[in-house]
Design a protein around this motif. Structure first.
Motif, PDB file in Angstrom:
ATOM      1  N   LEU A   1       3.122   1.330  -9.573  1.00  0.00           N
ATOM      2  CA  LEU A   1       3.940   2.537  -9.601  1.00  0.00           C
ATOM      3  C   LEU A   1       3.309   3.580  -8.685  1.00  0.00           C
ATOM      4  O   LEU A   1       2.080   3.669  -8.574  1.00  0.00           O
ATOM      5  CB  LEU A   1       4.026   3.080 -11.025  1.00  0.00           C
ATOM      6  N   TYR A   2       4.161   4.367  -8.026  1.00  0.00           N
ATOM      7  CA  TYR A   2       3.677   5.407  -7.115  1.00  0.00           C
ATOM      8  C   TYR A   2       4.377   6.730  -7.466  1.00  0.00           C
ATOM      9  O   TYR A   2       5.567   6.744  -7.797  1.00  0.00           O
ATOM     10  CB  TYR A   2       4.000   5.059  -5.661  1.00  0.00           C
ATOM     11  N   THR A   3       3.657   7.809  -7.361  1.00  0.00           N
ATOM     12  CA  THR A   3       4.253   9.133  -7.517  1.00  0.00           C
ATOM     13  C   THR A   3       4.167   9.862  -6.181  1.00  0.00           C
ATOM     14  O   THR A   3       3.260   9.615  -5.384  1.00  0.00           O
ATOM     15  CB  THR A   3       3.527   9.959  -8.592  1.00  0.00           C
ATOM     16  N   GLY A   4       5.142  10.754  -5.947  1.00  0.00           N
ATOM     17  CA  GLY A   4       5.170  11.507  -4.705  1.00  0.00           C
ATOM     18  C   GLY A   4       5.429  12.978  -4.962  1.00  0.00           C
ATOM     19  O   GLY A   4       5.552  13.407  -6.115  1.00  0.00           O
ATOM     20  N   SER A   5       5.516  13.730  -3.906  1.00  0.00           N
ATOM     21  CA  SER A   5       5.767  15.160  -4.037  1.00  0.00           C
ATOM     22  C   SER A   5       7.171  15.405  -4.587  1.00  0.00           C
ATOM     23  O   SER A   5       8.058  14.554  -4.451  1.00  0.00           O
ATOM     24  CB  SER A   5       5.596  15.850  -2.681  1.00  0.00           C
ATOM     25  N   ASP A   6       7.369  16.569  -5.213  1.00  0.00           N
ATOM     26  CA  ASP A   6       8.671  16.957  -5.772  1.00  0.00           C
ATOM     27  C   ASP A   6       9.209  15.940  -6.774  1.00  0.00           C
ATOM     28  O   ASP A   6      10.410  15.678  -6.839  1.00  0.00           O
ATOM     29  CB  ASP A   6       9.705  17.174  -4.658  1.00  0.00           C
ATOM     30  N   HIS A   7       8.294  15.351  -7.546  1.00  0.00           N
ATOM     31  CA  HIS A   7       8.660  14.425  -8.626  1.00  0.00           C
ATOM     32  C   HIS A   7       9.283  13.123  -8.112  1.00  0.00           C
ATOM     33  O   HIS A   7      10.001  12.444  -8.871  1.00  0.00           O
ATOM     34  CB  HIS A   7       9.619  15.094  -9.617  1.00  0.00           C
ATOM     35  N   ALA A   8       9.067  12.784  -6.866  1.00  0.00           N
ATOM     36  CA  ALA A   8       9.568  11.510  -6.336  1.00  0.00           C
ATOM     37  C   ALA A   8       8.808  10.349  -6.989  1.00  0.00           C
ATOM     38  O   ALA A   8       7.629  10.476  -7.345  1.00  0.00           O
ATOM     39  CB  ALA A   8       9.405  11.462  -4.819  1.00  0.00           C
ATOM     40  N   LEU A   9       9.489   9.230  -7.162  1.00  0.00           N
ATOM     41  CA  LEU A   9       8.881   8.055  -7.776  1.00  0.00           C
ATOM     42  C   LEU A   9       9.183   6.815  -6.939  1.00  0.00           C
ATOM     43  O   LEU A   9      10.225   6.729  -6.283  1.00  0.00           O
ATOM     44  CB  LEU A   9       9.433   7.829  -9.189  1.00  0.00           C
TER      45      LEU A   9
ATOM     46  N   PRO B   1       0.846  -1.204   0.000  1.00  0.00           N
ATOM     47  CA  PRO B   1       0.000   0.000   0.000  1.00  0.00           C
ATOM     48  C   PRO B   1       0.875   1.246   0.000  1.00  0.00           C
ATOM     49  O   PRO B   1       1.966   1.253   0.585  1.00  0.00           O
ATOM     50  CB  PRO B   1      -0.791  -0.115   1.306  1.00  0.00           C
ATOM     51  N   ALA B   2       0.421   2.307  -0.637  1.00  0.00           N
ATOM     52  CA  ALA B   2       1.227   3.526  -0.761  1.00  0.00           C
ATOM     53  C   ALA B   2       1.677   4.063   0.594  1.00  0.00           C
ATOM     54  O   ALA B   2       2.823   4.500   0.751  1.00  0.00           O
ATOM     55  CB  ALA B   2       0.431   4.598  -1.518  1.00  0.00           C
ATOM     56  N   ASP B   3       0.779   4.010   1.580  1.00  0.00           N
ATOM     57  CA  ASP B   3       1.134   4.610   2.872  1.00  0.00           C
ATOM     58  C   ASP B   3       2.071   3.748   3.709  1.00  0.00           C
ATOM     59  O   ASP B   3       2.450   4.121   4.810  1.00  0.00           O
ATOM     60  CB  ASP B   3      -0.128   4.950   3.673  1.00  0.00           C
ATOM     61  N   GLU B   4       2.468   2.565   3.176  1.00  0.00           N
ATOM     62  CA  GLU B   4       3.440   1.724   3.871  1.00  0.00           C
ATOM     63  C   GLU B   4       4.815   1.753   3.213  1.00  0.00           C
ATOM     64  O   GLU B   4       5.746   1.110   3.691  1.00  0.00           O
ATOM     65  CB  GLU B   4       2.931   0.281   3.936  1.00  0.00           C
ATOM     66  N   LEU B   5       4.946   2.519   2.133  1.00  0.00           N
ATOM     67  CA  LEU B   5       6.252   2.653   1.495  1.00  0.00           C
ATOM     68  C   LEU B   5       7.176   3.482   2.376  1.00  0.00           C
ATOM     69  O   LEU B   5       6.716   4.339   3.145  1.00  0.00           O
ATOM     70  CB  LEU B   5       6.108   3.335   0.137  1.00  0.00           C
ATOM     71  N   PRO B   6       8.494   3.253   2.280  1.00  0.00           N
ATOM     72  CA  PRO B   6       9.431   4.054   3.073  1.00  0.00           C
ATOM     73  C   PRO B   6       9.282   5.548   2.800  1.00  0.00           C
ATOM     74  O   PRO B   6       9.027   5.954   1.669  1.00  0.00           O
ATOM     75  CB  PRO B   6      10.803   3.539   2.599  1.00  0.00           C
TER      76      PRO B   6
ATOM     77  N   HIS C   1       4.627  11.436   0.488  1.00  0.00           N
ATOM     78  CA  HIS C   1       3.164  11.331   0.342  1.00  0.00           C
ATOM     79  C   HIS C   1       2.790  10.509  -0.907  1.00  0.00           C
ATOM     80  O   HIS C   1       2.112  10.983  -1.812  1.00  0.00           O
ATOM     81  CB  HIS C   1       2.529  12.714   0.272  1.00  0.00           C
ATOM     82  N   TRP C   2       3.216   9.268  -0.917  1.00  0.00           N
ATOM     83  CA  TRP C   2       3.026   8.405  -2.076  1.00  0.00           C
ATOM     84  C   TRP C   2       1.554   8.197  -2.435  1.00  0.00           C
ATOM     85  O   TRP C   2       0.704   8.076  -1.563  1.00  0.00           O
ATOM     86  CB  TRP C   2       3.672   7.045  -1.827  1.00  0.00           C
ATOM     87  N   LYS C   3       1.312   8.121  -3.766  1.00  0.00           N
ATOM     88  CA  LYS C   3      -0.008   7.778  -4.295  1.00  0.00           C
ATOM     89  C   LYS C   3       0.194   6.830  -5.463  1.00  0.00           C
ATOM     90  O   LYS C   3       1.126   6.992  -6.259  1.00  0.00           O
ATOM     91  CB  LYS C   3      -0.749   9.027  -4.773  1.00  0.00           C
ATOM     92  N   GLU C   4      -0.695   5.842  -5.568  1.00  0.00           N
ATOM     93  CA  GLU C   4      -0.602   4.921  -6.704  1.00  0.00           C
ATOM     94  C   GLU C   4      -0.851   5.679  -8.002  1.00  0.00           C
ATOM     95  O   GLU C   4      -1.668   6.592  -8.064  1.00  0.00           O
ATOM     96  CB  GLU C   4      -1.608   3.783  -6.557  1.00  0.00           C
ATOM     97  N   SER C   5      -0.124   5.275  -9.050  1.00  0.00           N
ATOM     98  CA  SER C   5      -0.228   5.949 -10.342  1.00  0.00           C
ATOM     99  C   SER C   5      -0.502   4.931 -11.433  1.00  0.00           C
ATOM    100  O   SER C   5      -0.052   3.783 -11.352  1.00  0.00           O
ATOM    101  CB  SER C   5       1.074   6.700 -10.642  1.00  0.00           C
ATOM    102  N   ASP C   6      -1.229   5.359 -12.464  1.00  0.00           N
ATOM    103  CA  ASP C   6      -1.541   4.458 -13.574  1.00  0.00           C
ATOM    104  C   ASP C   6      -0.391   4.352 -14.571  1.00  0.00           C
ATOM    105  O   ASP C   6      -0.307   3.414 -15.351  1.00  0.00           O
ATOM    106  CB  ASP C   6      -2.798   4.934 -14.309  1.00  0.00           C
ATOM    107  N   GLY C   7       0.494   5.319 -14.575  1.00  0.00           N
ATOM    108  CA  GLY C   7       1.597   5.288 -15.532  1.00  0.00           C
ATOM    109  C   GLY C   7       2.682   6.261 -15.144  1.00  0.00           C
ATOM    110  O   GLY C   7       2.509   7.106 -14.256  1.00  0.00           O
TER     111      GLY C   7
END
Length: 228
Positions: free
Chosen positions: A140-148, A84-89, A95-101
């Motif tokens: 795939l997850y995207t985060g703030s400041d272009h984090a991946l 789950p996104a909220d369990e990623l390091p 602030h990870w969120k799942e992404s479609d691409g």
């Protein structure tokens, strides 16, 4: 009390005093506890031996092996378990969120090992690495400041193949400048091995790897900032 004497068919039966009886009973109970204690100790040692048999013994890849269970931790009730996104390091930071691409210009995406490095962070590792019969799953997850970030789970046909692919992945991470790093409490409990380092554009790439028999899980986190 004094010894009791009775005559049964001319045979004298003498009962010892009560204190003697109590002393004998106490000795029997002590011996019984010792036997039970020894049996319990044997069980503990047997369990320890069984645990030792579960621990991986395949050299450097031992740290990437989940050895705490005989049940597949990557497939539960027929479903492949993705992080789950909220369990990623470093969720609190990115602030990870799942992404479609992948975002535009983020570079190639692949489920295969030993490829690693989102956003072109480790271009040398993007080489053909498909193995026959592998089943691949990724989020795939995207985060703030272009984090991946990305989580990949791959099932191979054989444990030997999974082991060799993890060995190749280790080599690719080393060539990318990544080095062994300290796992989080959760990663340590799961039996993950963590690699981290600075990639070409100055960002930090962190990779967590673990293996269970013919299954391999890879979690990648690429810190944010540089964006084309």
């Amino acid at each position: 009390m004094a010894e009791v004497e009775d005559l049964i068919e001319d045979v004298a039966i003498r009962l010892p005093e009560a204190g003697v009886i109590r002393a004998r009973g106490q000795r029997r109970r002590t011996r019984a506890r010792a036997v039970r204690g020894g049996a319990a100790g044997a069980l503990v040692l047997a369990a320890a031996g069984a645990w030792g048999l579960l621990l991986p013994a395949d050299g450097p890849e031992a740290r990437q092996t989940v050895a705490t269970t005989t049940a597949n931790p990557f497939r539960v009730d027929g479903e492949v378990v993705m992080r789950p996104a909220d369990e990623l390091p470093e969720y609190a930071i990115w602030h990870w969120k799942e992404s479609d691409g992948l975002p535009e210009g983020a570079g190639p995406r692949s489920d295969a090992l030993p490829q690693v490095g989102l956003d072109g962070a480790c271009p040398a590792s993007f080489v053909p690495a498909d193995e026959p019969g592998q089943q691949r799953y990724s989020v795939l997850y995207t985060g703030s400041d272009h984090a991946l970030a990305q989580h990949r789970v791959i099932e191979y046909e054989a444990t030997a193949t999974a082991r060799s692919q993890v060995t190749e992945l280790r080599g690719e991470m080393t060539r990318c400048g990544l080095r062994s790093a300290s796992p989080t409490a959760r990663e340590k409990e799961e039996g993950s091995s963590v690699w981290s380092g600075t990639v070409a554009d100055g960002r930090t790439l962190r990779v967590s790897v673990r293996r269970w028999e013919s299954w391999v899980s890879v979690e990648e986190v690429l810190h944010g900032t540089p964006a084309g």
